[in-house]
Write a protein that holds these residues in place. Structure first.
Motif, PDB file in Angstrom:
ATOM      1  N   ALA A  38       0.836  -1.208   0.000  1.00 45.50           N
ATOM      2  CA  ALA A  38       0.000   0.000   0.000  1.00 45.50           C
ATOM      3  C   ALA A  38       0.870   1.257   0.000  1.00 45.50           C
ATOM      4  CB  ALA A  38      -0.931   0.001   1.204  1.00 45.50           C
ATOM      5  N   SER A  39       1.937   1.244   0.784  1.00 42.67           N
ATOM      6  CA  SER A  39       2.849   2.400   0.832  1.00 42.67           C
ATOM      7  C   SER A  39       3.517   2.624  -0.507  1.00 42.67           C
ATOM      8  CB  SER A  39       3.909   2.195   1.915  1.00 42.67           C
ATOM      9  OG  SER A  39       3.317   2.198   3.183  1.00 42.67           O
ATOM     10  N   GLU A  42       1.098   4.217  -2.909  1.00 42.81           N
ATOM     11  CA  GLU A  42       0.911   5.633  -2.586  1.00 42.81           C
ATOM     12  C   GLU A  42       2.125   6.462  -3.030  1.00 42.81           C
ATOM     13  OE1 GLU A  42      -0.810   8.170   1.113  1.00 42.81           O
ATOM     14  OE2 GLU A  42       0.617   6.583   1.599  1.00 42.81           O
ATOM     15  N   ARG A  43       3.325   5.999  -2.686  1.00 40.72           N
ATOM     16  CA  ARG A  43       4.547   6.725  -3.064  1.00 40.72           C
ATOM     17  C   ARG A  43       4.704   6.832  -4.577  1.00 40.72           C
ATOM     18  NH1 ARG A  43       6.827   3.145   0.393  1.00 40.72           N
ATOM     19  NH2 ARG A  43       7.993   2.186  -1.314  1.00 40.72           N
ATOM     20  N   GLY A  45       2.407   7.257  -6.637  1.00 44.36           N
ATOM     21  CA  GLY A  45       1.420   8.164  -7.187  1.00 44.36           C
ATOM     22  C   GLY A  45       0.205   7.506  -7.804  1.00 44.36           C
ATOM     23  N   HIS A  46      -0.002   6.238  -7.479  1.00 43.56           N
ATOM     24  CA  HIS A  46      -1.168   5.539  -8.016  1.00 43.56           C
ATOM     25  C   HIS A  46      -2.416   5.917  -7.223  1.00 43.56           C
ATOM     26  CE1 HIS A  46       1.213   3.119 -10.708  1.00 43.56           C
ATOM     27  NE2 HIS A  46       2.029   2.859  -9.709  1.00 43.56           N
ATOM     28  N   ASN A  47      -3.449   6.287  -7.931  1.00 44.54           N
ATOM     29  CA  ASN A  47      -4.730   6.629  -7.311  1.00 44.54           C
ATOM     30  C   ASN A  47      -5.646   5.421  -7.460  1.00 44.54           C
ATOM     31  OD1 ASN A  47      -6.910   7.969  -6.214  1.00 44.54           O
ATOM     32  ND2 ASN A  47      -7.508   8.887  -8.155  1.00 44.54           N
TER      33      ASN A  47
END
Length: 65
Positions: A38-39, A42-43, A45-47
């Protein structure tokens, strides 16, 4: 993924026991692995717009993380 869209297939984190049981929860290591994935998402840039998972407890726990 040049247009920014795509599909990620992620297996649930490690679950307790090896007995085939749909209500086996994630282990501590399984939660940590799901958190790292998950991190990374997020890092990177996936939405994430939608998460589809099975009804198994470990899959629900992974999706929630």
């Amino acid at each position: 993924m040049t247009n920014g869209q795509g599909v990620f297939l992620v297996r649930h984190g490690e679950a307790t026991s090896t007995i085939n049981n749909s209500e086996r929860p994630l282990t501590i290591a399984g939660r940590q692995h799901a958190d790292r994935v998950a991190s990374w998402l997020e890092r990177s840039g996936h939405n994430i717009e939608e998460v589809i998972h099975s009804k198994k407890l470990r899959a629900r726990q992974t999706a929630k993380i």
